[in-house]
Enzyme design. Structure first.
Site, PDB file in Angstrom:
ATOM      1  N   HIS A  47       0.724  -8.106   0.441  1.00 46.65           N
ATOM      2  CA  HIS A  47       1.367  -6.798   0.585  1.00 46.65           C
ATOM      3  C   HIS A  47       0.418  -5.682   1.002  1.00 46.65           C
ATOM      4  O   HIS A  47       0.850  -4.584   1.288  1.00 46.65           O
ATOM      5  CB  HIS A  47       2.034  -6.384  -0.732  1.00 46.65           C
ATOM      6  CG  HIS A  47       1.033  -6.017  -1.801  1.00 46.65           C
ATOM      7  ND1 HIS A  47       0.458  -6.947  -2.611  1.00 46.65           N
ATOM      8  CD2 HIS A  47       0.500  -4.818  -2.153  1.00 46.65           C
ATOM      9  CE1 HIS A  47      -0.387  -6.345  -3.435  1.00 46.65           C
ATOM     10  NE2 HIS A  47      -0.390  -5.053  -3.177  1.00 46.65           N
TER      11      HIS A  47
ATOM     12  N   HIS B 222       7.242  -8.989  -1.427  1.00 52.55           N
ATOM     13  CA  HIS B 222       7.138  -7.587  -1.847  1.00 52.55           C
ATOM     14  C   HIS B 222       8.324  -6.821  -1.257  1.00 52.55           C
ATOM     15  O   HIS B 222       8.853  -7.200  -0.214  1.00 52.55           O
ATOM     16  CB  HIS B 222       5.810  -7.034  -1.313  1.00 52.55           C
ATOM     17  CG  HIS B 222       5.426  -5.683  -1.829  1.00 52.55           C
ATOM     18  ND1 HIS B 222       6.002  -4.533  -1.380  1.00 52.55           N
ATOM     19  CD2 HIS B 222       4.502  -5.312  -2.760  1.00 52.55           C
ATOM     20  CE1 HIS B 222       5.462  -3.496  -2.021  1.00 52.55           C
ATOM     21  NE2 HIS B 222       4.546  -3.949  -2.855  1.00 52.55           N
TER      22      HIS B 222
ATOM     23  N   ARG C 199      -1.852  -2.757   2.376  1.00 51.84           N
ATOM     24  CA  ARG C 199      -1.743  -1.893   3.566  1.00 51.84           C
ATOM     25  C   ARG C 199      -2.684  -2.324   4.681  1.00 51.84           C
ATOM     26  O   ARG C 199      -2.323  -2.343   5.845  1.00 51.84           O
ATOM     27  CB  ARG C 199      -2.073  -0.447   3.182  1.00 51.84           C
ATOM     28  CG  ARG C 199      -0.862   0.361   2.814  1.00 51.84           C
ATOM     29  CD  ARG C 199      -1.234   1.817   2.562  1.00 51.84           C
ATOM     30  NE  ARG C 199      -0.057   2.669   2.579  1.00 51.84           N
ATOM     31  CZ  ARG C 199       0.888   2.683   1.649  1.00 51.84           C
ATOM     32  NH1 ARG C 199       0.811   1.883   0.610  1.00 51.84           N
ATOM     33  NH2 ARG C 199       1.923   3.490   1.757  1.00 51.84           N
TER      34      ARG C 199
ATOM     35  N   ASP D 224      -5.967   1.741  -9.403  1.00 50.07           N
ATOM     36  CA  ASP D 224      -6.354   2.344  -8.132  1.00 50.07           C
ATOM     37  C   ASP D 224      -5.175   2.790  -7.277  1.00 50.07           C
ATOM     38  O   ASP D 224      -5.301   2.960  -6.072  1.00 50.07           O
ATOM     39  CB  ASP D 224      -7.181   1.322  -7.340  1.00 50.07           C
ATOM     40  CG  ASP D 224      -6.443  -0.004  -7.189  1.00 50.07           C
ATOM     41  OD1 ASP D 224      -5.214  -0.025  -7.350  1.00 50.07           O
ATOM     42  OD2 ASP D 224      -7.103  -1.028  -6.916  1.00 50.07           O
TER      43      ASP D 224
ATOM     44  N   GLU E 211      -6.991   2.270  -1.902  1.00 54.91           N
ATOM     45  CA  GLU E 211      -7.306   2.051  -3.322  1.00 54.91           C
ATOM     46  C   GLU E 211      -8.756   2.366  -3.662  1.00 54.91           C
ATOM     47  O   GLU E 211      -9.054   2.838  -4.758  1.00 54.91           O
ATOM     48  CB  GLU E 211      -6.964   0.611  -3.720  1.00 54.91           C
ATOM     49  CG  GLU E 211      -5.471   0.292  -3.774  1.00 54.91           C
ATOM     50  CD  GLU E 211      -4.862  -0.007  -2.407  1.00 54.91           C
ATOM     51  OE1 GLU E 211      -5.611  -0.037  -1.400  1.00 54.91           O
ATOM     52  OE2 GLU E 211      -3.635  -0.188  -2.340  1.00 54.91           O
TER      53      GLU E 211
ATOM     54  N   GLU F  47      -9.289   0.022 -16.284  1.00 62.09           N
ATOM     55  CA  GLU F  47      -9.725  -0.760 -15.114  1.00 62.09           C
ATOM     56  C   GLU F  47     -10.605   0.104 -14.200  1.00 62.09           C
ATOM     57  O   GLU F  47     -10.379   0.261 -12.999  1.00 62.09           O
ATOM     58  CB  GLU F  47      -8.549  -1.343 -14.316  1.00 62.09           C
ATOM     59  CG  GLU F  47      -8.976  -2.489 -13.414  1.00 62.09           C
ATOM     60  CD  GLU F  47      -7.867  -2.991 -12.499  1.00 62.09           C
ATOM     61  OE1 GLU F  47      -7.511  -2.277 -11.553  1.00 62.09           O
ATOM     62  OE2 GLU F  47      -7.358  -4.090 -12.733  1.00 62.09           O
TER      63      GLU F  47
HETATM   64  C1  UD1 Z   1       1.347   0.141  -3.893  1.00 60.55           C
HETATM   65  C2  UD1 Z   1      -0.099   0.598  -4.140  1.00 60.55           C
HETATM   66  C3  UD1 Z   1      -1.032  -0.600  -4.060  1.00 60.55           C
HETATM   67  C4  UD1 Z   1      -0.568  -1.723  -4.995  1.00 60.55           C
HETATM   68  C5  UD1 Z   1       0.897  -2.057  -4.735  1.00 60.55           C
HETATM   69  C6  UD1 Z   1       1.383  -3.038  -5.764  1.00 60.55           C
HETATM   70  C7  UD1 Z   1      -0.736   2.832  -3.349  1.00 60.55           C
HETATM   71  C8  UD1 Z   1      -1.076   3.674  -2.194  1.00 60.55           C
HETATM   72  N1  UD1 Z   1      -0.466   1.535  -3.087  1.00 60.55           N
HETATM   73  O1  UD1 Z   1       1.409  -0.354  -2.576  1.00 60.55           O
HETATM   74  O2  UD1 Z   1      -2.332  -0.195  -4.439  1.00 60.55           O
HETATM   75  O3  UD1 Z   1      -1.369  -2.851  -4.753  1.00 60.55           O
HETATM   76  O4  UD1 Z   1       1.684  -0.859  -4.842  1.00 60.55           O
HETATM   77  O5  UD1 Z   1       2.572  -3.661  -5.350  1.00 60.55           O
HETATM   78  O6  UD1 Z   1      -0.655   3.315  -4.455  1.00 60.55           O
HETATM   79  N2  UD1 Z   1       9.420  -0.573  -2.179  1.00 60.55           N
HETATM   80  C9  UD1 Z   1      10.728  -0.733  -2.625  1.00 60.55           C
HETATM   81  N3  UD1 Z   1      10.936  -0.973  -3.962  1.00 60.55           N
HETATM   82  C10 UD1 Z   1       9.912  -1.060  -4.862  1.00 60.55           C
HETATM   83  C11 UD1 Z   1       8.599  -0.908  -4.393  1.00 60.55           C
HETATM   84  C12 UD1 Z   1       8.364  -0.656  -3.052  1.00 60.55           C
HETATM   85  O7  UD1 Z   1      11.671  -0.662  -1.855  1.00 60.55           O
HETATM   86  O8  UD1 Z   1      10.171  -1.283  -6.057  1.00 60.55           O
HETATM   87  C13 UD1 Z   1       9.189  -0.327  -0.725  1.00 60.55           C
HETATM   88  C14 UD1 Z   1       9.551   1.127  -0.323  1.00 60.55           C
HETATM   89  O9  UD1 Z   1      10.117   1.088   0.953  1.00 60.55           O
HETATM   90  C15 UD1 Z   1       8.180   1.815  -0.292  1.00 60.55           C
HETATM   91  C16 UD1 Z   1       7.309   0.681   0.216  1.00 60.55           C
HETATM   92  O10 UD1 Z   1       7.807  -0.506  -0.416  1.00 60.55           O
HETATM   93  O11 UD1 Z   1       8.191   2.958   0.553  1.00 60.55           O
HETATM   94  C17 UD1 Z   1       5.821   0.827  -0.060  1.00 60.55           C
HETATM   95  O12 UD1 Z   1       5.571   1.196  -1.411  1.00 60.55           O
HETATM   96  P1  UD1 Z   1       4.189   1.971  -1.775  1.00 60.55           P
HETATM   97  O13 UD1 Z   1       4.120   2.210  -3.239  1.00 60.55           O
HETATM   98  O14 UD1 Z   1       4.019   3.155  -0.884  1.00 60.55           O
HETATM   99  O15 UD1 Z   1       3.073   0.969  -1.335  1.00 60.55           O
HETATM  100  P2  UD1 Z   1       2.779  -0.524  -1.774  1.00 60.55           P
HETATM  101  O16 UD1 Z   1       2.433  -1.263  -0.538  1.00 60.55           O
HETATM  102  O17 UD1 Z   1       3.857  -1.016  -2.638  1.00 60.55           O
HETATM  103  N1  UDP Z   2       3.876 -10.066  -9.923  1.00 62.73           N
HETATM  104  C1  UDP Z   2       5.193 -10.251 -10.391  1.00 62.73           C
HETATM  105  N2  UDP Z   2       6.132 -10.720  -9.534  1.00 62.73           N
HETATM  106  C2  UDP Z   2       5.846 -10.993  -8.227  1.00 62.73           C
HETATM  107  C3  UDP Z   2       4.538 -10.786  -7.757  1.00 62.73           C
HETATM  108  C4  UDP Z   2       3.568 -10.315  -8.627  1.00 62.73           C
HETATM  109  O1  UDP Z   2       5.462 -10.001 -11.562  1.00 62.73           O
HETATM  110  O2  UDP Z   2       6.753 -11.406  -7.507  1.00 62.73           O
HETATM  111  C5  UDP Z   2       2.850  -9.533 -10.837  1.00 62.73           C
HETATM  112  C6  UDP Z   2       1.534 -10.274 -10.877  1.00 62.73           C
HETATM  113  O3  UDP Z   2       1.541 -11.302 -11.843  1.00 62.73           O
HETATM  114  C7  UDP Z   2       0.538  -9.170 -11.213  1.00 62.73           C
HETATM  115  C8  UDP Z   2       1.122  -7.956 -10.544  1.00 62.73           C
HETATM  116  O4  UDP Z   2       2.508  -8.242 -10.342  1.00 62.73           O
HETATM  117  O5  UDP Z   2       0.493  -8.901 -12.598  1.00 62.73           O
HETATM  118  C9  UDP Z   2       0.427  -7.706  -9.247  1.00 62.73           C
HETATM  119  O6  UDP Z   2       1.143  -6.831  -8.478  1.00 62.73           O
HETATM  120  P1  UDP Z   2       0.851  -6.630  -6.929  1.00 62.73           P
HETATM  121  O7  UDP Z   2       0.349  -7.898  -6.336  1.00 62.73           O
HETATM  122  O8  UDP Z   2       2.079  -6.032  -6.362  1.00 62.73           O
HETATM  123  O9  UDP Z   2      -0.278  -5.494  -6.945  1.00 62.73           O
HETATM  124  P2  UDP Z   2      -1.881  -5.473  -6.982  1.00 62.73           P
HETATM  125  O10 UDP Z   2      -2.337  -6.187  -8.191  1.00 62.73           O
HETATM  126  O11 UDP Z   2      -2.371  -6.059  -5.706  1.00 62.73           O
HETATM  127  O12 UDP Z   2      -2.206  -4.014  -7.018  1.00 62.73           O
END
Ligand code: UD1
Ligand code: UDP
Length: 376
Positions: free
Chosen positions: A205, A238, A207, A98, A134, A120
């Site tokens: 984490h 995160h 939104r 999603d 999502e 999924e």
């Molecule tokens: C995204 C997904 C969410 C998922 C989550 C898993 C969307 C809109 N959201 O949310 O569904 O649950 O990933 O973790 O697709 N950042 C870093 N390094 C990284 C990753 C993120 O610095 O490796 C920081 C950046 O500043 C980035 C911010 O986190 O701009 C947000 O990342 P983003 O992918 O927009 O949203 P998530 O909250 O991570």
């Molecule tokens: N995960 C990880 N390290 C972490 C936190 C989560 O490897 O510090 C793994 C977790 O086991 C799962 C996935 O990341 O498989 C979930 O990611 P996240 O919670 O970021 O996203 P969501 O599932 O909510 O989209």
């Protein structure tokens, strides 16, 4: 004659973890060319998750910017994927879940009239903006998908209720369960095994929880820890700076709170196995914890994964501070209630989902392959 090209697209940590079993499964079949494309919506967290499975993207759009907006992610993913799909047209595109990367993969495939397989598929909440964005992403991907790989019978039923053709819906189990079982088996080390305290694991984490809800979650966790000198709170943060700042402000400088960098996947899995209780708003963690019999409190108002709540491994507590504290305390003081949650059976998969996806995708491309019986 060239082989059919299957493009698997990932962008975030959960995309990588849940797609890895499918990519690895497809790569076993030489009759197809399996191409891994990263949008780079996440950076460190994506790379870390792919590394666990020994995967390197064949193409990387490297789109991540700090503080990226949803429109920015969408625009950059769509343009980048369309460019790639023009240069080397795929015969089939696959993405999971999603995320905005997934939605854009489905849309980019649709615009080029390429079959799209949604892994999924069929998770639903009643409202399109919760979880945000999502719920929209997965509904939109489902609108376009050629094949819907539902993790559970409930998810499949949602799709059929929306009028999807039965012949396009398959109950495979969740590929995340394939990943977690494989990784748990191969990682020998039990992380924090020398720690005297029981561990509560917290991840947050989402939104829709940014700001006040996350403040309440962090305050609840702090109060739980204050009230239980035998417990330790471990919080993998995160990478989002906004989330980290809040966690550091509310939970920093506590002698029994560990605010840590996100551990690589195998270490995180061991941390889950080592935990007494998990507090999380993560989708993936909600699915994985029951595979190890670890009770979960879900820090969200709604869940698209009701199976865990139904069988009793998870409780939906939302972001109400008092309710989170009360529920955790009840579990710590009532061993019977705790054991009921810990003993409930995991409803999310049997570890063979990726083979089921492969058998449908390859058959649709007229490649001879072993047929795998669906999960339900
Ligand atoms: C995204 C997904 C969410 C998922 C989550 C898993 C969307 C809109 N959201 O949310 O569904 O649950 O990933 O973790 O697709 N950042 C870093 N390094 C990284 C990753 C993120 O610095 O490796 C920081 C950046 O500043 C980035 C911010 O986190 O701009 C947000 O990342 P983003 O992918 O927009 O949203 P998530 O909250 O991570
Ligand atoms: N995960 C990880 N390290 C972490 C936190 C989560 O490897 O510090 C793994 C977790 O086991 C799962 C996935 O990341 O498989 C979930 O990611 P996240 O919670 O970021 O996203 P969501 O599932 O909510 O989209």
């Amino acid at each position: 004659m060239s082989r059919p090209r299957i493009v698997c697209v990932v962008g975030t940590r959960p995309d990588a973890i849940k797609s890895a079993p499918v990519v690895l499964e497809l790569k076993k079949w030489e009759a197809v060319e399996t191409v891994l494309v990263a949008t780079g919506q996440h950076r460190e967290m994506l790379d870390q998750a792919l590394d666990t499975f020994g995967l390197k993207p064949d193409h990387d759009l490297a789109i991540m910017k700090h503080g990226q907006s949803l429109a920015e992610i969408t625009t950059r993913c769509l343009e980048g994927l369309d460019r790639l799909f023009t240069q080397s047209p795929p015969d089939y595109v696959i993405a999971q879940g999603d995320t905005t990367t997934t939605f854009c993969s489905s849309l980019a495939a649709f615009y080029r009239r390429i079959p799209f397989g949604h892994v999924e598929a069929g998770l639903r909440t009643p409202t399109v903006d919760d979880p945000f964005p999502e719920e929209f992403n997965r509904r939109a991907s489902g609108l376009i998908a050629t094949h819907h790989f539902a993790p559970t019978a409930w998810a499949a039923k949602n799709l059929l209720n929306e009028g999807k053709d039965t012949a396009t819906v398959f109950v495979t189990g969740n590929t995340g369960i394939d990943a977690v079982l494989a990784v748990a088996e191969r990682e020998p080390q039990t992380w924090l095994s020398d720690h005297p305290h029981d561990v509560i694991l917290l991840t947050t984490h989402r939104r829709e929880n940014w700001g006040q809800p996350q403040q309440r979650i962090a305050e609840a966790a702090r109060e739980i820890i204050d009230a239980h000198p035998d417990l330790r709170l471990v919080v993998p943060m995160h990478r989002n700076p906004q989330v980290r700042e809040l966690l550091q402000r509310v939970l920093g400088n506590h002698p029994r709170v560990d605010l840590i960098e996100p551990p690589e996947y195998p270490k995180f899995v061991k941390l889950m196995q080592r935990s007494k209780l998990i507090l999380t708003d993560s989708g993936g963690v909600q699915e994985e914890a029951p595979a190890f019999g670890i009770p979960v409190l879900v820090l969200r108002e709604t869940t698209e994964r009701p199976e865990g709540v139904d069988v009793g491994t998870a409780r939906l507590v939302g972001t109400d501070k008092e309710l989170i504290i009360k529920t955790a305390n009840e579990l710590f003081s009532n061993p019977e209630a705790y054991d009921r949650m810990a003993r409930a059976e995991s409803p999310y998969g049997d570890g063979k989902a990726a083979a089921r996806v492969r058998s449908v995708v390859l058959s649709s491309l007229r490649i001879e392959t072993e047929q795998v019986k669906m999960w339900a």
